[in-house]
Design a protein around this motif. Structure first.
Motif, PDB file in Angstrom:
ATOM      1  N   PHE A 160       0.840  -1.203   0.000  1.00 23.26           N
ATOM      2  CA  PHE A 160       0.000   0.000   0.000  1.00 23.26           C
ATOM      3  C   PHE A 160       0.880   1.259   0.000  1.00 23.26           C
ATOM      4  O   PHE A 160       0.700   2.158  -0.834  1.00 23.26           O
ATOM      5  CB  PHE A 160      -0.928  -0.008   1.226  1.00 23.26           C
ATOM      6  N   LEU A 202      -4.828  -1.415  -8.512  1.00 19.80           N
ATOM      7  CA  LEU A 202      -5.608  -0.796  -7.430  1.00 19.80           C
ATOM      8  C   LEU A 202      -6.045  -1.865  -6.427  1.00 19.80           C
ATOM      9  O   LEU A 202      -5.948  -1.654  -5.203  1.00 19.80           O
ATOM     10  CB  LEU A 202      -6.826  -0.070  -8.012  1.00 19.80           C
ATOM     11  N   LYS A 203      -6.485  -3.004  -6.945  1.00 19.45           N
ATOM     12  CA  LYS A 203      -6.921  -4.088  -6.054  1.00 19.45           C
ATOM     13  C   LYS A 203      -5.750  -4.574  -5.196  1.00 19.45           C
ATOM     14  O   LYS A 203      -5.917  -4.882  -4.022  1.00 19.45           O
ATOM     15  CB  LYS A 203      -7.487  -5.252  -6.877  1.00 19.45           C
ATOM     16  N   ILE A 204      -4.567  -4.629  -5.811  1.00 18.96           N
ATOM     17  CA  ILE A 204      -3.382  -5.090  -5.065  1.00 18.96           C
ATOM     18  C   ILE A 204      -2.993  -4.048  -4.014  1.00 18.96           C
ATOM     19  O   ILE A 204      -2.732  -4.369  -2.860  1.00 18.96           O
ATOM     20  CB  ILE A 204      -2.216  -5.397  -6.034  1.00 18.96           C
ATOM     21  N   LEU A 224      -4.840  -1.795  -2.565  1.00 19.30           N
ATOM     22  CA  LEU A 224      -5.830  -1.715  -1.481  1.00 19.30           C
ATOM     23  C   LEU A 224      -5.956  -3.029  -0.706  1.00 19.30           C
ATOM     24  O   LEU A 224      -6.730  -3.117   0.243  1.00 19.30           O
ATOM     25  CB  LEU A 224      -7.205  -1.317  -2.037  1.00 19.30           C
TER      26      LEU A 224
END
Lengths: 289, 213
Positions: free
Chosen positions: B11, B199-201, B203
């Motif tokens: 993140f 983005l998925k990674i 977050l």
């Protein structure tokens, strides 16, 4: 609530950058500016894109149903595994030849976990030849977890996830050897492929295996289209995690990127019309310096 | 903690790299450069160290599988003997005789490994021929269009007298208009797919890179 708080923090930060920054847009020397005005279009797009995705994730988490179109290639994975089970032959999963820091390999690992769950349920052997050593532990974990979540941790065979070689053609030769000796009934190829794609797909075709392939390497897609039964094209590879797992958070992100795509198509059509009419200002908003 | 720490690192790294793209300020550049030193140089050092251990795991996996085949006299076990022989020869031969020109290590590299690699690459031509034969069989309308398009594209490189000019123009149009449009459509989809996955990674929604969900 956490998502809304996150969006608030994000917008506050961007407000600080854009408004509170001592920036003059006319100023060319940007060494004292906290924001590059030439990239504002990119920033707006990113905020918009992220906001849509977060909105749909939030919506999915609240239990709202999200329609996802069928992806024939991903549906075919179960058919391929079923066929291998009927024939009593193994399934071969090839996760491309790039390392785990490549997004396509990550996508391949996501699919591998789901495939492992399927083969464990059908009690079919799964071979996973690996090209990069760093992928080995990740692939082992994914397969092990797949077997465990299917309630068959005892069926996991560590030797079936095997390192072949870092060298592209040595790897291709090794995998071709597996295809010709073990005659898997289903070959699943997902990830980043280069010149070896056709070698693998053609050898698989010669062995009579049902083949499903997917890559975002656009120059290799024609080879897969010709030699495989089903091909997952480009972005469908990245949609696979949501499609196969049906997890709300992932489905939300997929829905968000689909909506963004629809908006981009609209913008492209509008831009084409305006350019044809000689109005160039609209397309200039999308230039990035 | 074991599960949360990698997500936190991803993140922070992801947000840092995204933000620095929009900051031209000297301090931002300074921060980026020093941050870059941390992320790239120390990060790359870490990757090398992890890579060495991962390589050991890989070699162990290769050794175990091939040795098992030899021990059980599985079909094609002779290839496993060659694989193990090659592995140990190159691993021992390098430190023992060095890797200068003329040493056994380099002789194996030049006279066995390189020709084998060239042979593998050459085989691609035959695979392309067999795949093209299947793809270009005019059994349906779409396959016929594909065949005709392929002919126009391939013949553009050959002098054909009077029809060379029109053929060249048609080939250029095919490449620059319909083919380019399809390419761009796929590329836009891939780009969005990559950004959404990143983005998925970042977050922590997508955790497959850790080997588990």
């Amino acid at each position: 609530m956490k998502v809304i708080s996150f969006i608030r923090v994000l917008f506050f930060f961007l407000y600080f950058l854009l408004i509170a920054s001592p920036l003059s847009f006319a100023q060319e020397d940007l060494s004292q500016s906290w924001f590059n005005p030439h990239r504002v279009n990119m920033l707006i797009f990113l905020i918009f894109f992220f906001a849509i995705i977060i909105y749909f994730i939030d919506r999915a988490k609240k239990g709202k149903s999200l329609f996802i179109r069928r992806i024939a290639g991903l549906d075919a994975i179960e058919e391929a595994v079923g066929r291998a089970t009927e024939m009593g032959k193994p399934v071969l999963f090839i996760p491309g030849i790039e390392d785990i820091d490549q997004i396509q390999t990550v996508a391949a690992m996501i699919i591998l976990g789901n495939v492992a769950k399927m083969v464990a349920a059908y009690d079919t052997p799964l071979f996973v030849p690996i090209c990069r050593p760093m992928v080995v532990p990740v692939a082992e974990e994914r397969v092990k977890e797949g077997y465990a979540s299917a309630g068959r941790p005892d069926a996991y065979n560590r030797d079936n996830v095997r390192y072949i070689s870092d060298e592209q053609f040595a790897y291709a030769a090794g995998v071709q050897g597996i295809m010709l000796r073990d005659r898997p009934a289903a070959n699943l190829m997902f990830g980043s492929f280069f010149a070896e794609s056709l070698m693998l797909a053609e050898t698989g075709f010669l062995t009579g295996a049902i083949q499903v392939a997917g890559t975002a390497n656009i120059h290799q897609l024609p080879f897969f289209v010709v030699a495989c039964d089903y091909t997952i094209i480009g972005e469908e590879l990245f949609a696979s995690s949501a499609y196969l797992s049906k997890e709300p958070k992932l489905l939300g992100s997929l829905k968000g990127s689909d909506l963004t795509k629809a908006i981009i198509i609209g913008i492209l059509a509008l831009g084409a019309i305006l350019e044809t009419l000689g109005i160039t200002q609209f397309t200039r908003w999308f230039f990035i310096e | 903690m074991r599960g949360q720490l990698p997500i936190l690192i991803v993140f922070v790294s992801g947000v840092f790299m995204a933000i620095q793209y929009f900051i031209p300020h000297d301090a931002g550049v300074f921060f980026y450069e020093y941050g870059g030193v941390f992320f790239y140089e120390y990060g790359l050092d870490c990757i090398i160290v992890i890579g060495v251990f991962a390589m050991l795991l890989g070699i162990w996996s290769l050794f175990r599988v091939q040795l098992d085949k030899v021990a059980k006299r599985s079909p094609g076990w002779g290839y496993s003997v060659v694989a193990l022989g090659g592995l140990f020869f190159m691993m021992i031969g390098g430190p023992l005789w060095g890797i200068e020109e003329g040493t056994p290590f380099m002789q194996v590299f030049w006279y066995i490994y390189t020709p084998i690699q060239a042979t593998m690459f050459s085989l691609l031509a035959f695979y392309i021929a067999s795949a093209a034969y299947r793809a270009f069989r005019a059994r349906t309308v779409l396959a016929t269009i594909l065949l005709l398009t392929a002919m126009v594209i391939m013949l553009r490189l050959i002098p054909l007298g009077a029809i060379s000019g029109p053929n060249q123009k048609l080939a250029t149009w095919i490449l620059m208009v319909p083919s380019m449009a399809a390419n761009r459509a796929i590329l836009i989809g891939i780009g969005l797919g990559i950004v959404a996955t990143c983005l998925k990674i970042i977050l922590g929604i997508e955790r497959a890179y850790m080997g588990h969900d």
